[in-house]
Design an enzyme around this catalytic site. Structure first.
Site, PDB file in Angstrom:
ATOM      1  CB  SER A 137      13.245   8.840  -1.165  1.00 19.43           C
ATOM      2  OG  SER A 137      13.416   8.994   0.206  1.00 19.43           O
ATOM      3  CE  LYS A 138       7.723   2.917   0.965  1.00 14.74           C
ATOM      4  NZ  LYS A 138       7.446   1.597   1.494  1.00 14.74           N
ATOM      5  NE  ARG A 139      15.674   6.529   2.656  1.00 16.77           N
ATOM      6  CZ  ARG A 139      16.742   6.290   1.922  1.00 16.77           C
ATOM      7  NH1 ARG A 139      17.912   6.499   2.428  1.00 16.77           N
ATOM      8  NH2 ARG A 139      16.638   5.880   0.685  1.00 16.77           N
TER       9      ARG A 139
END
Ligand code: GLU
Length: 504
Positions: free
Chosen positions: A275-277
């Site tokens: 996830s980009k997070r």
């Protein structure tokens, strides 16, 4: 290596020459939207495009796709340029770099898109759509309710000239849509092979130009790839679904499209999605965590294929030149690229080793560690002279994966005196040990180890017991490097100092 043609063996240089004449010099691009940080997936796209261009004397273009102004994040272009430069990826054309195909920021190319949308309106491939947001929402809701794929119903396709003039006269805002057709031929993906997808079955006519005069991604992307003479589009697989749509736009203009290759998804070692997070996927975070650029670059190339890596043969760190030389698009696997974080540690270790072997780089490394020590232990008093630091680094390289490890609690004893140890210590024993060690000329690991063994025998203390005491006295730790190793690193006077401090 030679090549065979009509039973005659041709030297490589001639083969390359033939290739050069037969194929166009590639022009590839990395086209990020300035919506935040560069993450690992983006870095891989940039890297593969760069290596492809580099290996064929082509050009690598950076183009900023900022047509969705609402998602724009201030400062992200600057951060992006910094990250690419740090990674060793050199842009040949782009914002702030120049090039004859500019401007390279889409929001600075609005007149170009206007000019090109007129062409599609004129040749009947596009039309003005006056549907309001409210109507579109109703369509969407309706579709969801009746479990159909929500898509625009193409109503404005059939507006008459009079309807259009009337609406324009009344000042109704409009966007411009593309007439999708089923007429999309399959295309040959350089990585996935044949792809056929009839986009008109699943989507309504897509917007090319928004009512605010900004193009959408699909339109600007096609126009720019064409005008910038892009020969190969290498991008993430999430865009593969859009490619047939893009091909229809190329067709509407009568343009020859570039070749497309879609890079597979990057996933965690267990196959789950990144996830980009996840904070560790930002390039900036890798940098701040002591990962060296060449290590990160090699790590990326290890996960998805495209290079000469032999599975199971161990990791070998490659320079950008080597990577470019080896890179072949058709070697990229179409399976998701699994990241193995252990390999990142290994690559970084190899990079530290490489830097230590180079005069200039090792000086920078030493200076970096000196700074880290000063910063982490402001009251440090022990030897951090260059020579000593270099000895420590050479010793440590097999034990650490980043320089920062050397200022962790595990290795802090190298730079500061250990805090008071709690052990009940036999002071007489240590007295005798000091006297014994003072007579030792050679303070090197294997010899010291033998001497300590001899001392334990002569003083009626079990060797492991003696080691435990000494480790604690020297480092304040209950585990860590071998005691003789530690003493060798600290040096004779520092080792004796520490033992004496406990006896006093
Ligand atoms: N602007 C798109 C992105 O943010 C580029 C996709 C493409 O390379 O065509 O990834």
């Amino acid at each position: 290596m030679n090549s065979v043609l009509n039973n005659r063996v041709l030297p490589v240089s001639i083969v390359n020459l033939c290739r050069t004449f037969k194929t166009k010099v590639p022009r590839v691009r990395f086209a990020p939207s300035p919506t935040g940080y560069l993450h690992l997936g983006g870095l891989r796209t940039a890297l593969y495009n760069y290596l492809f261009a580099k290996s064929r004397n082509g050009s690598f273009i950076l183009r900023i796709e900022d047509t969705d102004q609402t998602r724009k994040v201030e400062g992200s272009v600057k951060a992006l340029l910094k990250d690419l430069k740090w990674a060793g990826i050199e842009c040949h054309e782009g914002p702030g770099i120049g090039g004859k195909y500019g401007p390279y920021v889409q929001s600075e190319r609005l007149p170009i898109y206007q000019e090109h949308i007129s062409k599609l309106l004129e040749n009947g491939s596009a039309y003005k759509c006056f549907c309001t947001e409210r109507r579109l929402n109703l369509l969407r809701r309706d579709a969801v309710r009746s479990q159909r794929i929500p898509k625009y119903d193409n109503r404005c396709r059939s507006l008459s000239e009079e309807d259009i003039s009337e609406k324009i006269g009344a000042g109704s805002p409009y966007c411009i849509r593309f007439k999708l057709s089923s007429d999309c031929s399959a295309f040959e993906d350089l990585i996935f092979g044949g792809i056929a997808y009839d986009v008109s079955l699943n989507e309504g006519d897509p917007v090319l130009m928004k009512s605010d005069g900004y193009p959408t991604y699909h339109f600007a992307n096609v126009v720019d790839d064409h005008l910038m003479d892009v020969t190969h589009v290498l991008r993430g697989v999430e865009w593969q679904i859009s490619t047939t749509k893009h091909l229809l736009i190329y067709k509407a203009f009568g343009w020859t499209p570039p070749q497309f290759g879609h890079l597979p998804l990057i996933v965690n070692a267990d196959g789950t999605k990144l996830s980009k997070r996840q904070s560790d996927v930002k390039v900036e975070d890798y940098r701040n965590n002591g990962i060296f650029p060449l290590a990160l670059v090699n790590y990326i190339t290890l996960s998805g294929g495209g290079f000469d890596h032999v599975p199971g043969a161990g990791v070998r760190l490659k320079s950008m030149d080597e990577l470019a030389e080896e890179f072949q698009i058709d070697r990229i696997s179409s399976h998701p690229s699994r990241l193995n974080p252990d390999l990142l540690q290994e690559c970084n270790r190899l990079e530290i080793r490489r830097q230590l072997q180079d005069d200039q780089l090792s000086q920078t490394l030493v200076a970096k560690l000196q700074d880290l020590i000063k910063h982490t232990y402001p009251s440090q008093t022990l030897d951090i002279e260059k020579e000593h630091i270099k000895t420590v680094l050479n010793w440590a390289v097999a034990r650490i994966s980043k320089i920062e490890d050397l200022v962790s609690s595990k290795f802090g004893f190298l730079w500061i005196l250990p805090s008071n140890n709690q052990m009940d210590i036999d002071k007489d024993l240590l007295h005798r040990l000091v006297e014994y060690l003072e007579t030792q000329e050679v303070f090197e690991e294997p010899i010291l180890k033998d001497k300590l063994r001899e001392f334990s025998k002569n003083n009626n203390i079990k060797f492991p017991e003696l080691m435990k005491i000494l480790r604690s006295v020297l480092s304040g730790l209950s585990e860590g490097p071998g005691v003789a190793e530690m003493m060798h690193l600290l040096g004779k006077s520092q080792s004796l100092e520490r033992i004496k401090a406990v006896v006093r």
